[in-house]
Design a protein around this motif. Structure first.
Motif, PDB file in Angstrom:
ATOM      1  N   THR A  10      -3.508  42.354 127.752  1.00  0.00           N
ATOM      2  CA  THR A  10      -4.418  41.319 128.782  1.00  0.00           C
ATOM      3  C   THR A  10      -4.466  42.051 130.037  1.00  0.00           C
ATOM      4  N   ASP A  11      -5.425  41.609 130.781  1.00  0.00           N
ATOM      5  CA  ASP A  11      -5.557  42.274 132.104  1.00  0.00           C
ATOM      6  C   ASP A  11      -5.163  41.347 133.268  1.00  0.00           C
ATOM      7  N   CYS A  12      -4.152  40.720 133.129  1.00  0.00           N
ATOM      8  CA  CYS A  12      -3.611  39.708 134.223  1.00  0.00           C
ATOM      9  C   CYS A  12      -3.187  40.461 135.475  1.00  0.00           C
ATOM     10  N   ALA A  13      -3.550  39.948 136.500  1.00  0.00           N
ATOM     11  CA  ALA A  13      -3.032  40.317 137.989  1.00  0.00           C
ATOM     12  C   ALA A  13      -2.098  39.378 138.260  1.00  0.00           C
ATOM     13  N   GLY A  14      -0.766  39.547 138.204  1.00  0.00           N
ATOM     14  CA  GLY A  14       0.219  38.691 138.049  1.00  0.00           C
ATOM     15  C   GLY A  14       0.396  37.841 136.861  1.00  0.00           C
ATOM     16  N   CYS A  15       1.370  37.096 136.641  1.00  0.00           N
ATOM     17  CA  CYS A  15       1.461  36.306 135.300  1.00  0.00           C
ATOM     18  C   CYS A  15       1.154  34.993 135.596  1.00  0.00           C
ATOM     19  N   PRO A  16       0.180  34.473 135.204  1.00  0.00           N
ATOM     20  CA  PRO A  16      -0.331  32.962 135.397  1.00  0.00           C
ATOM     21  C   PRO A  16       0.665  32.051 134.498  1.00  0.00           C
ATOM     22  N   LYS A  17       0.981  32.620 133.538  1.00  0.00           N
ATOM     23  CA  LYS A  17       2.017  31.557 132.786  1.00  0.00           C
ATOM     24  C   LYS A  17       3.397  31.293 133.611  1.00  0.00           C
ATOM     25  N   LYS A  18       3.762  32.200 134.196  1.00  0.00           N
ATOM     26  CA  LYS A  18       5.300  32.113 134.833  1.00  0.00           C
ATOM     27  C   LYS A  18       4.867  31.560 135.979  1.00  0.00           C
ATOM     28  N   LEU A  19       3.636  31.720 136.897  1.00  0.00           N
ATOM     29  CA  LEU A  19       3.286  31.254 137.997  1.00  0.00           C
ATOM     30  C   LEU A  19       3.330  29.639 137.842  1.00  0.00           C
ATOM     31  N   LEU A  20       2.438  29.237 136.813  1.00  0.00           N
ATOM     32  CA  LEU A  20       2.333  27.817 136.479  1.00  0.00           C
ATOM     33  C   LEU A  20       3.473  27.261 136.113  1.00  0.00           C
ATOM     34  N   GLU A  21       4.278  27.861 135.566  1.00  0.00           N
ATOM     35  CA  GLU A  21       5.842  27.288 135.012  1.00  0.00           C
ATOM     36  C   GLU A  21       6.508  27.140 136.354  1.00  0.00           C
ATOM     37  N   MET A  22       6.397  28.031 137.219  1.00  0.00           N
ATOM     38  CA  MET A  22       7.101  27.773 138.666  1.00  0.00           C
ATOM     39  C   MET A  22       6.584  26.613 139.583  1.00  0.00           C
ATOM     40  N   VAL A  23       5.439  26.464 139.418  1.00  0.00           N
ATOM     41  CA  VAL A  23       4.752  25.129 140.050  1.00  0.00           C
ATOM     42  C   VAL A  23       5.129  23.930 139.368  1.00  0.00           C
ATOM     43  N   ASP A  24       5.188  24.000 137.814  1.00  0.00           N
ATOM     44  CA  ASP A  24       5.356  22.997 137.098  1.00  0.00           C
ATOM     45  C   ASP A  24       6.870  22.420 137.655  1.00  0.00           C
ATOM     46  N   SER A  25       7.846  23.360 137.581  1.00  0.00           N
ATOM     47  CA  SER A  25       8.906  23.044 137.736  1.00  0.00           C
ATOM     48  C   SER A  25       9.249  22.408 139.317  1.00  0.00           C
ATOM     49  N   GLU A  26       8.512  22.846 140.162  1.00  0.00           N
ATOM     50  CA  GLU A  26       8.698  22.457 141.444  1.00  0.00           C
ATOM     51  C   GLU A  26       8.252  21.017 141.488  1.00  0.00           C
ATOM     52  N   ILE A  27       7.124  20.518 140.909  1.00  0.00           N
ATOM     53  CA  ILE A  27       6.262  19.226 140.769  1.00  0.00           C
ATOM     54  C   ILE A  27       7.408  18.252 139.889  1.00  0.00           C
ATOM     55  N   CYS A  28       7.844  18.857 139.071  1.00  0.00           N
ATOM     56  CA  CYS A  28       8.964  18.038 138.360  1.00  0.00           C
ATOM     57  C   CYS A  28      10.020  17.670 139.120  1.00  0.00           C
ATOM     58  N   TYR A  29      10.856  18.636 139.818  1.00  0.00           N
ATOM     59  CA  TYR A  29      11.753  18.344 140.678  1.00  0.00           C
ATOM     60  C   TYR A  29      11.411  17.476 141.980  1.00  0.00           C
ATOM     61  N   TRP A  30      10.265  17.472 142.482  1.00  0.00           N
ATOM     62  CA  TRP A  30       9.891  16.797 143.682  1.00  0.00           C
ATOM     63  C   TRP A  30       9.785  15.140 143.144  1.00  0.00           C
ATOM     64  N   GLU A  31       8.962  15.265 141.990  1.00  0.00           N
ATOM     65  CA  GLU A  31       8.785  13.824 141.505  1.00  0.00           C
ATOM     66  C   GLU A  31       9.994  13.273 141.299  1.00  0.00           C
ATOM     67  N   SER A  32      10.855  13.681 140.646  1.00  0.00           N
ATOM     68  CA  SER A  32      12.237  13.087 140.296  1.00  0.00           C
ATOM     69  C   SER A  32      12.943  12.768 141.533  1.00  0.00           C
ATOM     70  N   ALA A  33      12.947  13.804 142.548  1.00  0.00           N
ATOM     71  CA  ALA A  33      13.977  13.539 143.865  1.00  0.00           C
ATOM     72  C   ALA A  33      13.136  12.470 144.632  1.00  0.00           C
ATOM     73  N   MET A  34      11.951  12.405 144.545  1.00  0.00           N
ATOM     74  CA  MET A  34      11.228  11.324 145.404  1.00  0.00           C
ATOM     75  C   MET A  34      11.582   9.856 144.695  1.00  0.00           C
ATOM     76  N   LYS A  35      11.635   9.835 143.262  1.00  0.00           N
ATOM     77  CA  LYS A  35      11.823   8.763 142.688  1.00  0.00           C
ATOM     78  C   LYS A  35      13.195   8.122 143.045  1.00  0.00           C
ATOM     79  N   ARG A  36      14.111   9.055 143.434  1.00  0.00           N
ATOM     80  CA  ARG A  36      15.575   8.661 143.605  1.00  0.00           C
ATOM     81  C   ARG A  36      15.619   8.199 145.347  1.00  0.00           C
ATOM     82  N   GLY A  37      14.418   8.467 145.979  1.00  0.00           N
ATOM     83  CA  GLY A  37      14.542   8.114 147.540  1.00  0.00           C
ATOM     84  C   GLY A  37      14.883   9.450 148.337  1.00  0.00           C
TER      85      GLY A  37
END
Length: 93
Positions: free
Chosen positions: A34-61
């Motif tokens: 592949t001719d990737c500049a950076g790893c989109p898979k890893k970057l999107l996984e990082m964003v997804d994990s942050e989203i999951c964390y914040w959605e969960s944290a905000m549900k808890r108040g």
């Protein structure tokens, strides 16, 4: 009127979910040929994990602090630039 911190984080998360190809199969292609500049898979996984964390944290108040909102937004901008370089996003007009 400016939104409160919870609303601001929810708006950023909604925008990221709408714009980023978080769960599209084409973003999970990896390998030596592949001719990737950076790893989109890893970057999107990082964003997804942050989203999951914040959605969960905000549900808890748990309200995000201003620097946490800024850090998350800055991370998303960097990931967006990498996705543009890899032709996984189109430039906004």
């Amino acid at each position: 009127m400016k939104p409160d911190r919870m609303t601001a984080m929810r708006e950023i998360i909604a925008q990221v979910k709408a714009e980023f190809p978080l769960y599209e199969p084409s973003t999970f292609i990896c390998g030596a040929n592949t001719d990737c500049a950076g790893c989109p898979k890893k970057l999107l996984e990082m964003v997804d994990s942050e989203i999951c964390y914040w959605e969960s944290a905000m549900k808890r108040g748990v309200s995000p602090k201003f620097d946490e909102i800024r850090r998350f937004g800055k991370m998303c901008l960097g990931v967006r630039r990498a996705l543009l370089r890899n032709n996984l996003l189109r430039e906004r007009v």
